[in-house]
Scaffold this active site. Structure first.
Site, mmCIF file in Angstrom:
data_model
loop_
_atom_site.group_PDB
_atom_site.id
_atom_site.type_symbol
_atom_site.label_atom_id
_atom_site.label_comp_id
_atom_site.label_asym_id
_atom_site.label_seq_id
_atom_site.Cartn_x
_atom_site.Cartn_y
_atom_site.Cartn_z
ATOM 1 N N PRO A 260 24.541 -11.647 2.822
ATOM 2 C CG PRO A 260 22.309 -12.112 2.308
ATOM 3 C CD PRO A 260 23.643 -12.760 2.453
ATOM 4 C CG ASP A 436 23.480 -14.617 6.403
ATOM 5 O OD1 ASP A 436 22.785 -14.186 5.460
ATOM 6 O OD2 ASP A 436 24.276 -15.565 6.289
ATOM 7 C CG HIS A 437 18.035 -9.907 5.003
ATOM 8 N ND1 HIS A 437 16.977 -10.442 5.695
ATOM 9 C CD2 HIS A 437 17.600 -8.696 4.568
ATOM 10 C CE1 HIS A 437 15.950 -9.612 5.675
ATOM 11 N NE2 HIS A 437 16.303 -8.534 5.004
ATOM 12 N NE ARG A 438 23.538 -16.309 3.292
ATOM 13 C CZ ARG A 438 24.697 -16.968 3.236
ATOM 14 N NH1 ARG A 438 25.007 -17.655 2.142
ATOM 15 N NH2 ARG A 438 25.536 -16.938 4.249
ATOM 16 C CB VAL A 440 18.297 -13.016 10.810
ATOM 17 C CG1 VAL A 440 17.502 -12.193 11.806
ATOM 18 C CG2 VAL A 440 19.125 -14.097 11.524
#
Length: 466
Positions: A260, A436-438, A440
């Site tokens: 994501p 990467d929102h997983r 960060v």
């Protein structure tokens, strides 16, 4: 005599020049049959899914045969060149084509067994497979023929199941069949010596109605390419997607739909950084080194990572773990004639500014020459892409697979800027950080981007924060 000649011929197989690569395309041959070669001499250039690589021959001798022409994609482990290491004169061998026409077949057959199985399976199966390739299961046909005479039955019936039991196919083709859910025993081989090809698997994967229709009008469909000829070649050009471009496309699609992405932007006054670049060019410690804004941006990102180490991580889907990296392999996106590649500077976090400048210069020069090795593009942790060199203000970069962040640098332009309460012309650029929102969250990503901007605005922070 023949046995001695065959014993002196060494077959050089297509090596795995990267991690897990299954094939490579022969771009150019540097030798021809009859040429002398020495140990370590480059004989050809091949392109893998990652880069173009020159292949050296590992022994001395005289080239006897090139097994594949330029432009051919060859599986790893397959013999590509034969070299006579006896010290004799094998040059006549290619000249006596009629007499030698029969010799290469037995030579290629034993070699053919090995390349298919090297690194992929057990060699024992080769002794059962290869004899079937020439006369199509000679042993079993002979036995069924005898039984047919004794029992009064046709030998064709038992022979068919024998073919289906042990279909001939190379590892990449077997994997394709498995992915498409195709039983190789049901596939009709069209390759040499009864080997099943990728096209055979794709044909078998099509609806049952299609093969029936295609088989009959196969000769009639030969003019089918005619519609392609109707395209105005002056208006359209079709380029096969392969090699680096194909691998890049697959990686970017996988990244875009797996991680994501979140992208944040900041516009920053880099006037002081540009002045520092000019000063460093005159510094005796930086003489002969590549000094430009990208060097200081790279150093600023490394300092920001040091202050926010959690951003330098990767997502392990299989083990459901976040892997924090205590090193930084800094990737630098480079546009080449073969497509975009991202070699990285190993352990960039431990390099001084002169060392970083030297590594950056070598990386860029190697990429422009098309000599970047696959190893140089593996193991990256974060990446910088400089879209500013194309006059672009900024962009929303896509993460490289396995990395947590990528920084896009826009064009540095003279713009009106409020400086010390007055509007003045200043050197300004826009930075974009995708992450990467997983791994960060918004806070961490914002801190990293803000630190990079702060250093570029006040480069003296390189001394106090480093």
């Amino acid at each position: 005599m023949t046995t001695m000649t065959e014993a002196s011929v060494r077959e050089f197989k297509m090596p795995d020049v990267g991690e897990g690569l299954t094939e490579a395309e022969i771009l150019k041959w540097y030798v021809q049959p009859g040429d002398k070669v020495t140990d370590g001499q480059v004989v050809c250039e091949v392109e893998t899914a990652k880069a173009a690589v020159e292949l050296p021959i590992p022994y001395d001798g005289v080239v006897r045969a090139l097994h594949f022409p330029e432009g051919t994609t060859v599986d790893v482990g397959t013999s590509i060149i034969a070299v006579d290491v006896s010290g004799g004169a094998p040059a006549p061998a290619p000249e006596t084509t009629p007499e030698a026409a029969e010799a290469p077949e037995p030579e290629k057959q034993p070699e053919g067994r090995q390349p298919v199985l090297v690194g992929y399976g057990v060699a024992a199966s080769s002794t059962k497979r290869r004899p079937r390739k020439g006369p199509q299961i000679p042993v079993q046909e002979a036995s069924t023929a005898v039984q047919a005479e004794l029992n009064g039955h046709a030998a064709a019936a038992p022979a068919a199941p024998a073919v289906k039991e042990r279909p001939l196919a190379k590892p990449p083709v077997r994997k394709l069949a498995k992915d498409l859910g195709v039983d190789l025993a049901t596939v009709t081989p069209t390759g040499p010596d009864g080997i099943i090809t990728r096209e055979d698997v794709h044909a078998a994967a099509a609806p049952a109605a299609e093969p029936a229709v295609v088989e009959a009008p196969a000769p009639v469909q030969a003019p089918a390419p005619a519609p392609v000829a109707t395209y105005d070649t002056a208006r359209e050009t079709r380029i096969p997607v392969k090699g680096v471009r194909k691998a890049t496309a697959a990686a970017m699609v996988g990244s875009a739909f797996t991680a994501p992405h979140v992208t944040e932007f900041v516009t920053v006054d880099v006037t002081r950084t540009m002045k520092l670049v000019e000063e460093l060019k005159q510094d005796k410690d930086m003489q002969g080194l590549r000094v430009n804004p990208l060097l200081l941006i790279a150093k600023a990102l490394l300092v920001a990572i040091k202050r926010n180490p959690e951003v330098n991580a990767s997502w392990d889907e299989a083990n459901q773990e976040i892997v924090l990296k205590h090193y930084v392999n800094l990737g630098i996106a480079a546009a080449t004639p073969r497509g975009l590649i991202v070699p990285n500077i190993k352990d960039a976090h431990a390099k001084t500014l002169p060392q970083l400048a030297e590594s950056l210069g070598e990386l860029v020069a190697t990429a422009r020459e098309g000599k970047t090795s696959p190893a140089a593009m593996q193991g990256g942790t974060v990446t910088i892409t400089n879209v500013g060199v194309f006059g672009v203000d900024t962009g929303t970069p896509i993460l490289n697979p396995g990395e947590s962040a990528i920084l896009a640098v826009g064009a540095i332009k003279l713009q009106p800027w409020v400086h010390k309460g007055k509007v003045k012309p200043r050197q300004v650029t826009t930075l974009a950080l995708s992450f990467d929102h997983r791994l960060v969250d918004g806070e961490l990503g914002s801190k990293v981007l803000a630190d990079v901007a702060a250093i570029l605005e006040q480069p003296k922070r390189l001394i106090t924060w480093a």
